[in-house]
Enzyme design. Structure first.
Site, PDB file in Angstrom:
ATOM      1  N   SER A  67       0.784  -1.053  -0.037  1.00  0.00           N
ATOM      2  CA  SER A  67       0.052  -0.016   0.106  1.00  0.00           C
ATOM      3  C   SER A  67       0.918   1.416  -0.056  1.00  0.00           C
ATOM      4  O   SER A  67       2.033   1.485   0.431  1.00  0.00           O
ATOM      5  CB  SER A  67      -0.898  -0.086   1.156  1.00  0.00           C
TER       6      SER A  67
HETATM    7  N1  SAH Z   1      -1.144  -4.801   4.009  1.00  0.00           N
HETATM    8  C1  SAH Z   1      -0.247  -5.115   2.866  1.00  0.00           C
HETATM    9  C2  SAH Z   1      -0.958  -4.797   1.376  1.00  0.00           C
HETATM   10  C3  SAH Z   1      -1.821  -5.697   1.138  1.00  0.00           C
HETATM   11  S1  SAH Z   1      -2.489  -5.922  -0.564  1.00  0.00           S
HETATM   12  C4  SAH Z   1       0.956  -4.468   2.804  1.00  0.00           C
HETATM   13  O1  SAH Z   1       1.343  -3.918   3.742  1.00  0.00           O
HETATM   14  O2  SAH Z   1       1.995  -4.708   1.982  1.00  0.00           O
HETATM   15  C5  SAH Z   1      -3.958  -6.808  -0.226  1.00  0.00           C
HETATM   16  C6  SAH Z   1      -3.398  -8.431   0.399  1.00  0.00           C
HETATM   17  O3  SAH Z   1      -4.780  -9.166   0.622  1.00  0.00           O
HETATM   18  C7  SAH Z   1      -3.065  -9.244  -0.744  1.00  0.00           C
HETATM   19  O4  SAH Z   1      -1.763  -9.624  -0.386  1.00  0.00           O
HETATM   20  C8  SAH Z   1      -3.885 -10.482  -1.016  1.00  0.00           C
HETATM   21  O5  SAH Z   1      -3.392 -11.618  -1.116  1.00  0.00           O
HETATM   22  C9  SAH Z   1      -4.597 -10.241   0.350  1.00  0.00           C
HETATM   23  N2  SAH Z   1      -5.985 -11.001   0.365  1.00  0.00           N
HETATM   24  C10 SAH Z   1      -7.280 -10.690  -0.368  1.00  0.00           C
HETATM   25  N3  SAH Z   1      -8.083 -11.533  -0.137  1.00  0.00           N
HETATM   26  C11 SAH Z   1      -7.693 -12.194   1.084  1.00  0.00           C
HETATM   27  C12 SAH Z   1      -8.341 -13.028   1.801  1.00  0.00           C
HETATM   28  N4  SAH Z   1      -9.699 -13.538   1.785  1.00  0.00           N
HETATM   29  N5  SAH Z   1      -7.864 -13.354   2.986  1.00  0.00           N
HETATM   30  C13 SAH Z   1      -6.332 -13.022   3.391  1.00  0.00           C
HETATM   31  N6  SAH Z   1      -5.724 -12.293   2.433  1.00  0.00           N
HETATM   32  C14 SAH Z   1      -6.505 -11.851   1.278  1.00  0.00           C
END
Ligand code: SAH
Length: 220
Positions: A67
């Site tokens: 992010s």
């Molecule tokens: N917080 C992260 C950015 C996340 S991007 C950082 O600091 O880098 C969003 C993430 O959510 C992705 O890695 C994706 O794989 C995950 N995601 C999407 N749906 C999900 C679910 N149902 N359960 C767990 N993770 C999920």
């Protein structure tokens, strides 16, 4: 001496990074201190590593994104974490957000549907000696029933509505921050506070996140 300009350059970029956070509304001193301490560099790989100190989202493995730092700061600030809190993050991604949370909370649980991301994030947590974070591979829409309830929940992928199991795993007085809306449109960051009798909702700002998907990623 040949690498001196590089060091100066990194110091300069880090200063600009903190300046950008402040100018975009990250004003909470504890959040700024955490973001000064946790270097975003190790969480960004490959040829995007050079852009780690820019205030923008960047691609990571598994087609996901780390992010935008100011959004990480604003979400962390909106959670109003206190040092005794047990926090759940859904969407580990690079692990950067979890590392910031680990500076402010007692315990952080973070889950991602991609095993590869969890393995890579865990390696960085170990390297940085962030021992109060536990990362799991799981579908985070169901929360983490074995560790519930939580004081704070942060979801870093967008759902159309707050998932029921996450609402259920929030303590009374607890706060959840999450983006809601269609995945291909502008979403709203909302804050949900659990009260004795129900839930209060605040709309915070427009954001854009990858979608919260069902089940595990194809890599595990
Ligand atoms: N917080 C992260 C950015 C996340 S991007 C950082 O600091 O880098 C969003 C993430 O959510 C992705 O890695 C994706 O794989 C995950 N995601 C999407 N749906 C999900 C679910 N149902 N359960 C767990 N993770 C999920």
């Amino acid at each position: 001496m040949s690498d001196a300009p590089d060091h100066d350059d990194i110091a300069q970029r880090k200063m600009q990074f903190l300046f950008a956070l402040r100018s975009r509304g990250v004003t909470d001193a504890r959040v700024l201190t955490a973001m000064e301490k946790i270097d975003r560099g190790p969480f960004v790989r490959g040829h995007f590593a050079a852009r780690a100190y820019e205030d923008m989202p960047l691609p990571i493995a598994c087609g996901q994104t780390i992010s935008q730092p100011s959004v990480v700061g604003l979400m962390t600030q909106a959670l109003r974490i206190s040092p005794r809190d047990k926090v759940l993050e859904v969407g580990t991604g690079s692990g950067y957000q979890a590392a910031i949370l680990s500076q402010l909370a007692r315990r952080v649980y973070t889950v991602d549907r991609h095993k590869r991301l969890v393995v890579e994030a865990n390696a960085i947590f170990q390297q940085l000696d962030l021992t109060n974070i536990t990362a799991f591979t799981a579908d985070g829409s169901f929360g983490l029933p074995e560790q519930a309830p939580f004081d704070r929940i942060l979801v870093t992928a967008a759902a159309e509505d707050p998932p029921g199991p996450l609402l259920a795993q929030l303590k009374i007085g607890g706060i959840m921050v999450l983006p809601v809306g269609q995945s291909d449109a502008v979403q709203s960051l909302i804050r949900v506070t659990r009260t004795e009798t129900g839930f209060d909702y605040d709309e915070l700002r427009p954001v854009r996140f990858v979608p919260l998907l069902e089940g595990l990623g194809r890599d595990g």
